[in-house]
Enzyme design. Structure first.
Site, PDB file in Angstrom:
ATOM      1  N   GLY A  99       0.987  -1.216   0.005  1.00 56.53           N
ATOM      2  CA  GLY A  99       0.160  -0.095  -0.038  1.00 56.53           C
ATOM      3  C   GLY A  99       0.968   1.040  -0.001  1.00 56.53           C
ATOM      4  O   GLY A  99       1.706   1.459   0.840  1.00 56.53           O
ATOM      5  N   ASP A 100       0.591   2.090  -0.910  1.00 56.68           N
ATOM      6  CA  ASP A 100       1.633   3.296  -1.238  1.00 56.68           C
ATOM      7  C   ASP A 100       0.973   4.639  -0.871  1.00 56.68           C
ATOM      8  O   ASP A 100      -0.374   4.791  -0.915  1.00 56.68           O
ATOM      9  CB  ASP A 100       2.285   3.303  -2.538  1.00 56.68           C
ATOM     10  CG  ASP A 100       4.024   3.057  -2.102  1.00 56.68           C
ATOM     11  OD1 ASP A 100       4.317   4.214  -1.602  1.00 56.68           O
ATOM     12  OD2 ASP A 100       4.511   2.345  -2.735  1.00 56.68           O
TER      13      ASP A 100
END
Length: 259
Positions: free
Chosen positions: A48-49
């Protein structure tokens, strides 16, 4: 080291690393020492960025750790990322403010910049500038694309110096009114962020500059540029004084001069 010294207004004390021939910050909380073999990669991800998306698994260089050193009872600085705004947004905002004076050393016509949360730092920059000649806005665009990691900026919006770029609503209003898409969009190709999801090729793609400044005859605009609608200070003061009398509730009139 340059950024740390700039923020502290003094140099960073360094010490010799234990297992590699490098200097490291002497008072760092944690130091990872090691090496990278050119060309060696392994699959990493998905994560998840900060883009708000899951960055997919991709091959990345491998760092071989040889030594870990630390202070007694070290603090492990960390943050979480996700769909903006999250914690890392404020780190980016600090960077924006810290580097603003340096940007103006190179581009003195720049008045202010804003990297809105929705642009995840590098996808959108709003710039106000003191325009002095035809094509000046384009000069600012190319100048920003030539500054370090600002080269990754996907969208640069340039407005006149009197526009508050910290107010994205005002910028959107100026853009929607001021641009002629056939002449005011600048499309270029170049390096983009590694996490960009829109480009068909990794780390290379297109960018756009939007010139939302006022135009004149030298830029092909031969009509009279219309003035903003503004409420006179006298009328604004009279309305403010009679606000309650007019039965308009507890809403306080805006400070904006435009009616």
């Amino acid at each position: 080291m340059i950024l740390a010294g700039f923020i502290r207004d003094q140099g960073v004390e360094l010490a010799q690393a234990v297992s590699v021939d490098l200097k490291v910050p002497a008072h760092a909380e944690i130091v990872l020492e090691g090496y990278v073999i050119p060309g060696e990669e392994r699959m990493e991800g998905p994560f998840g960025d900060h883009t708000g998306y899951y960055s997919l698994a991709e091959p990345y260089p491998v760092f071989h750790v040889t030594t870990i050193t630390r202070r007694h009872n070290p603090i492990y600085p960390t943050t979480f990322v996700g769909r903006p705004p999250t914690e890392d947004y404020w780190m980016g905002k600090v960077t924006e403010r810290v580097f603003m004076p340096l940007i103006r050393l190179i581009l003195p016509e720049v008045v202010d910049i804003n990297m809105p949360a929705e642009g995840i730092f590098h996808n959108l920059i709003l710039v106000s500038m003191k325009k002095e000649y035809p094509g000046h806005a384009r000069k600012v665009m190319y100048g920003l694309w030539g500054l370090g990691l600002l080269s990754l900026t996907k969208v640069i919006v340039v407005v006149d110096d009197f526009v508050d770029v910290q107010n994205p609503s005002e910028v959107a209003w100026r853009v929607a009114n001021n641009i002629n898409p056939a002449t005011d969009l600048v499309l270029v190709d170049g390096p983009i962020d590694d996490l960009d999801v829109a480009s068909p090729t990794p780390r290379f793609g297109s960018k756009v500059g939007i010139d939302a400044t006022r135009k004149g005859p030298e830029e092909g605009y031969h009509r009279q540029w219309p003035p903003d609608i503004e409420m006179s200070p006298d009328i604004r003061d009279r309305v403010t004084e009679r606000w309650a009398e007019l039965g308009l509730g507890d809403i306080i009139p805006s400070d904006r001069s435009a009616s």
